[in-house]
Design a protein around this motif. Structure first.
Motif, mmCIF file in Angstrom:
data_model
loop_
_atom_site.group_PDB
_atom_site.id
_atom_site.type_symbol
_atom_site.label_atom_id
_atom_site.label_comp_id
_atom_site.label_asym_id
_atom_site.label_seq_id
_atom_site.Cartn_x
_atom_site.Cartn_y
_atom_site.Cartn_z
ATOM 1 N N ASP A 133 -2.624 5.882 18.811
ATOM 2 C CA ASP A 133 -2.243 7.283 18.620
ATOM 3 C C ASP A 133 -1.989 7.957 19.967
ATOM 4 O O ASP A 133 -2.181 7.346 21.015
ATOM 5 C CB ASP A 133 -3.260 8.030 17.739
ATOM 6 N N ARG A 134 -1.552 9.228 19.922
ATOM 7 C CA ARG A 134 -1.132 9.894 21.153
ATOM 8 C C ARG A 134 -2.259 10.110 22.156
ATOM 9 O O ARG A 134 -2.001 10.343 23.329
ATOM 10 C CB ARG A 134 -0.490 11.241 20.810
ATOM 11 N N THR A 135 -3.506 10.064 21.700
ATOM 12 C CA THR A 135 -4.603 10.215 22.665
ATOM 13 C C THR A 135 -4.957 8.871 23.293
ATOM 14 O O THR A 135 -5.836 8.785 24.136
ATOM 15 C CB THR A 135 -5.872 10.768 21.986
ATOM 16 N N GLY A 136 -4.275 7.808 22.854
ATOM 17 C CA GLY A 136 -4.553 6.486 23.404
ATOM 18 C C GLY A 136 -5.527 5.694 22.537
ATOM 19 O O GLY A 136 -5.825 4.543 22.827
ATOM 20 N N LYS A 137 -6.039 6.316 21.476
ATOM 21 C CA LYS A 137 -6.996 5.621 20.602
ATOM 22 C C LYS A 137 -6.291 4.483 19.858
ATOM 23 O O LYS A 137 -5.196 4.661 19.322
ATOM 24 C CB LYS A 137 -7.598 6.616 19.603
ATOM 25 N N ARG A 138 -6.925 3.324 19.834
ATOM 26 C CA ARG A 138 -6.336 2.142 19.210
ATOM 27 C C ARG A 138 -7.104 1.786 17.946
ATOM 28 O O ARG A 138 -8.318 1.656 17.986
ATOM 29 C CB ARG A 138 -6.395 0.949 20.172
ATOM 30 N N SER A 139 -6.399 1.641 16.818
ATOM 31 C CA SER A 139 -7.050 1.207 15.577
ATOM 32 C C SER A 139 -6.348 -0.053 15.119
ATOM 33 O O SER A 139 -5.116 -0.093 15.066
ATOM 34 C CB SER A 139 -6.896 2.258 14.489
ATOM 35 N N SER A 140 -7.124 -1.064 14.773
ATOM 36 C CA SER A 140 -6.464 -2.278 14.296
ATOM 37 C C SER A 140 -6.824 -2.530 12.833
ATOM 38 O O SER A 140 -7.871 -2.100 12.339
ATOM 39 C CB SER A 140 -6.821 -3.482 15.160
ATOM 40 N N ALA A 141 -5.913 -3.197 12.148
ATOM 41 C CA ALA A 141 -6.122 -3.498 10.729
ATOM 42 C C ALA A 141 -5.400 -4.802 10.436
ATOM 43 O O ALA A 141 -4.464 -5.180 11.158
ATOM 44 C CB ALA A 141 -5.552 -2.381 9.876
ATOM 45 N N LYS A 142 -5.846 -5.495 9.406
ATOM 46 C CA LYS A 142 -5.124 -6.686 8.941
ATOM 47 C C LYS A 142 -3.859 -6.209 8.247
ATOM 48 O O LYS A 142 -3.898 -5.221 7.500
ATOM 49 C CB LYS A 142 -5.998 -7.491 7.968
ATOM 50 N N LYS A 143 -2.772 -6.916 8.462
ATOM 51 C CA LYS A 143 -1.495 -6.491 7.869
ATOM 52 C C LYS A 143 -1.602 -6.348 6.338
ATOM 53 O O LYS A 143 -1.052 -5.443 5.738
ATOM 54 C CB LYS A 143 -0.391 -7.493 8.225
ATOM 55 N N LYS A 144 -2.384 -7.270 5.741
ATOM 56 C CA LYS A 144 -2.434 -7.257 4.271
ATOM 57 C C LYS A 144 -3.193 -6.057 3.693
ATOM 58 O O LYS A 144 -3.125 -5.775 2.512
ATOM 59 C CB LYS A 144 -2.988 -8.580 3.724
ATOM 60 N N THR A 145 -3.925 -5.332 4.577
ATOM 61 C CA THR A 145 -4.653 -4.156 4.083
ATOM 62 C C THR A 145 -3.802 -2.886 4.149
ATOM 63 O O THR A 145 -4.279 -1.802 3.845
ATOM 64 C CB THR A 145 -5.949 -3.919 4.884
ATOM 65 N N VAL A 146 -2.544 -3.033 4.587
ATOM 66 C CA VAL A 146 -1.680 -1.853 4.729
ATOM 67 C C VAL A 146 -1.009 -1.539 3.405
ATOM 68 O O VAL A 146 -0.416 -2.412 2.764
ATOM 69 C CB VAL A 146 -0.604 -2.108 5.805
ATOM 70 N N GLN A 147 -1.134 -0.265 2.983
ATOM 71 C CA GLN A 147 -0.523 0.152 1.729
ATOM 72 C C GLN A 147 0.899 0.644 1.961
ATOM 73 O O GLN A 147 1.815 0.340 1.219
ATOM 74 C CB GLN A 147 -1.378 1.287 1.152
#
Ligand code: HEC
Length: 441
Positions: A133-147
């Motif tokens: 995100d714009r503050t530089g915060k990184r979030s990771s997720a497995k591709k298959k969990t993306v709706q």
């Protein structure tokens, strides 16, 4: 110079003090030194040093997404090739990031299976999705969990960054982005020896984290009229370049003096750095004694250790000084280092191309010999440091050729010496080691 009569001496003192000052047209600490392109009025109206501070500072936050001259995070595009770019276009890119956005920098709205919303740019690797995100915060997720992933038309670069800045600050930022980095005017860029990125990284390795906030430092850079030939003893050019470098660091105030600092400069300085044809007289002795006694730091480069027939007096303060009978040689210098000192961490043996002095006044028994080179079959001290009362002294004989100041290994030694003399962690100025320097890959 012959023997100076008392009356002449007073005149010389008056003359010297009238020369004490700052670079032409400069306000002491916040001057635009017009580095380096005086022919470009638009860029000359800003200060490179201030621009670098703004770029790396908390108000504009540029360095949270861009890496430039060795600092920052490279999430956004590389800005190192903006020298000679079109001024208006760059200003537009900063103030209206949406005007033209490359796909990989568009903000995407991401919804995960459990309805967690994420927003930012996407980086995909294998089965993993990374959202920054714009503050530089990184979030990771497995591709298959993306709706759901929905691209927006918004750039990752926020549109309102310049709003908090005054017009002079925007000018400074533009000068920083569009000018070549400060470097010495060299006959041969970097001189006869060019360092590799790897070599520099090895020397800088194992750096300690710096404290936050940093201790504010007040530094005075003292030059003198140029002597010797082209590319040698260029004290005025050094003063300009090192003004920009040091003043571009956070929490550092830099002022300049020609020949000798003013009383006020001595009173306020944490550190005085001399690069000039040295002399030694009663006024200098009085100022240096008071300065070192209250814990000031003194750095002397090359011919600044000249004391003529009064060199013994200078040697008592700085360990050794150049009198009337020194030996000297220009050429390759093979230095070996005392690796036990913080200043010489990771240094073992390095070849420089500069000038050595030996047959100095003073025993040098109470100095720490940081680097020596062989002359007349003897190891001769070429870089040393010393504690004197509450103060500290750092001396480098190297510094004859302009290219030496753009040698990143010499820069490391000098910057560590500067930091140590100011009683600061030696890694405080690591970011300045490669600015304006050409490395071999
Ligand atoms: C939150 C991250 C972020 C911040 C903060 C940010 N930028 Fe950017 N910047 C980007 C991204 C991403 C792009 C590429 C956008 C695009 O393709 O238009 C960009 C593009 C640019 C460009 C155009 C470069 C090119 O090659 O297209 C310039 C110049 C620039 N930024 C300067 C700045 C300056 C100066 C600041 C500080 C005032 C700053 N940026 C702050 C992320 C950021």
């Amino acid at each position: 110079m012959g023997v100076v009569q008392p009356v002449q001496r007073i005149l010389i003192l008056l003359f010297c003090s009238s020369l004490v000052g700052v670079l032409p047209g400069a306000d002491l600490n916040e001057s635009a030194t017009n580095f380096p392109d005086k022919s470009n009025d638009v860029l000359a109206a800003g200060s490179w040093a201030r621009g670098r501070r703004i770029f790396n500072g908390n108000l504009a936050k540029c360095s949270t997404c861009h890496r430039l001259h060795g600092t920052g995070v490279a999430v956004g595009p590389d800005l190192s090739d903006l020298v000679d770019a079109n001024y208006e276009q760059v200003l537009r890119d900063i103030s209206l990031p949406e005007f033209e956005v490359a796909k990989q920098y568009l903000i995407h709205e991401v919804t995960l299976e459990n309805d967690t919303p994420l927003s930012g740019i996407l980086r995909i690797s294998g089965d993993d999705l990374l959202v920054i995100d714009r503050t530089g915060k990184r979030s990771s997720a497995k591709k298959k969990t993306v709706q759901k992933i929905v691209p927006t038309t918004k750039s990752f670069m926020p549109p309102d960054l310049l709003q908090g800045l005054k017009s002079q600050e925007i000018q400074d930022l533009m000068t920083y982005l569009l000018s070549a980095a400060p470097h010495m005017p060299n006959l041969a860029p970097n001189g006869p020896i060019r360092r590799s990125r790897q070599e520099v990284a090895e020397i800088l390795a194992d750096a300690n984290e710096l404290s936050n906030p940093l201790r504010p430092l007040n530094i005075v850079l003292v030059a003198g009229p140029k002597d010797h030939g082209l590319g040698e003893h260029d004290y005025p050019a050094w003063q300009k370049v090192w003004y920009e470098l040091l003043a571009s660091a956070q929490d550092v105030r830099v002022s300049t003096a020609v020949n000798w600092p003013s009383e006020e400069q001595f009173e306020n300085a944490d550190l005085v750095i001399l690069y000039q044809k040295g002399t030694w007289d009663d006024r200098r002795a009085k100022d240096v004694d008071a300065f070192l006694a209250r814990g000031g730091g003194l750095v002397l480069i090359h011919w600044a250790i000249g004391g003529g027939n009064r060199a013994a007096g200078l040697a008592r303060r700085i360990g050794m000084a150049a009198g009337i009978a020194i030996g000297y040689r220009h050429g390759p210098l093979d230095l070996t280092f005392d690796g036990a000192h913080a200043i010489t961490r990771n240094f073992e043996a390095v070849r420089f191309y500069d000038e050595s002095y030996w047959h100095l006044d003073g025993e040098g028994t109470d100095v720490t010999r940081l680097a020596t080179g062989i002359e007349e079959n003897q190891p001769q001290p070429l870089i040393w440091c010393r504690e004197h009362e509450k103060g500290r002294v750092f001396v480098s004989i190297l510094g004859h050729y302009s290219w030496t100041f753009d040698d990143p290994l010499f820069r490391t030694l000098l910057l560590r010496g500067i930091a140590w003399t100011a009683k600061e962690p030696v890694d405080r100025f690591n970011d300045l080691v490669t600015i304006g320097v050409q490395l071999k890959e």
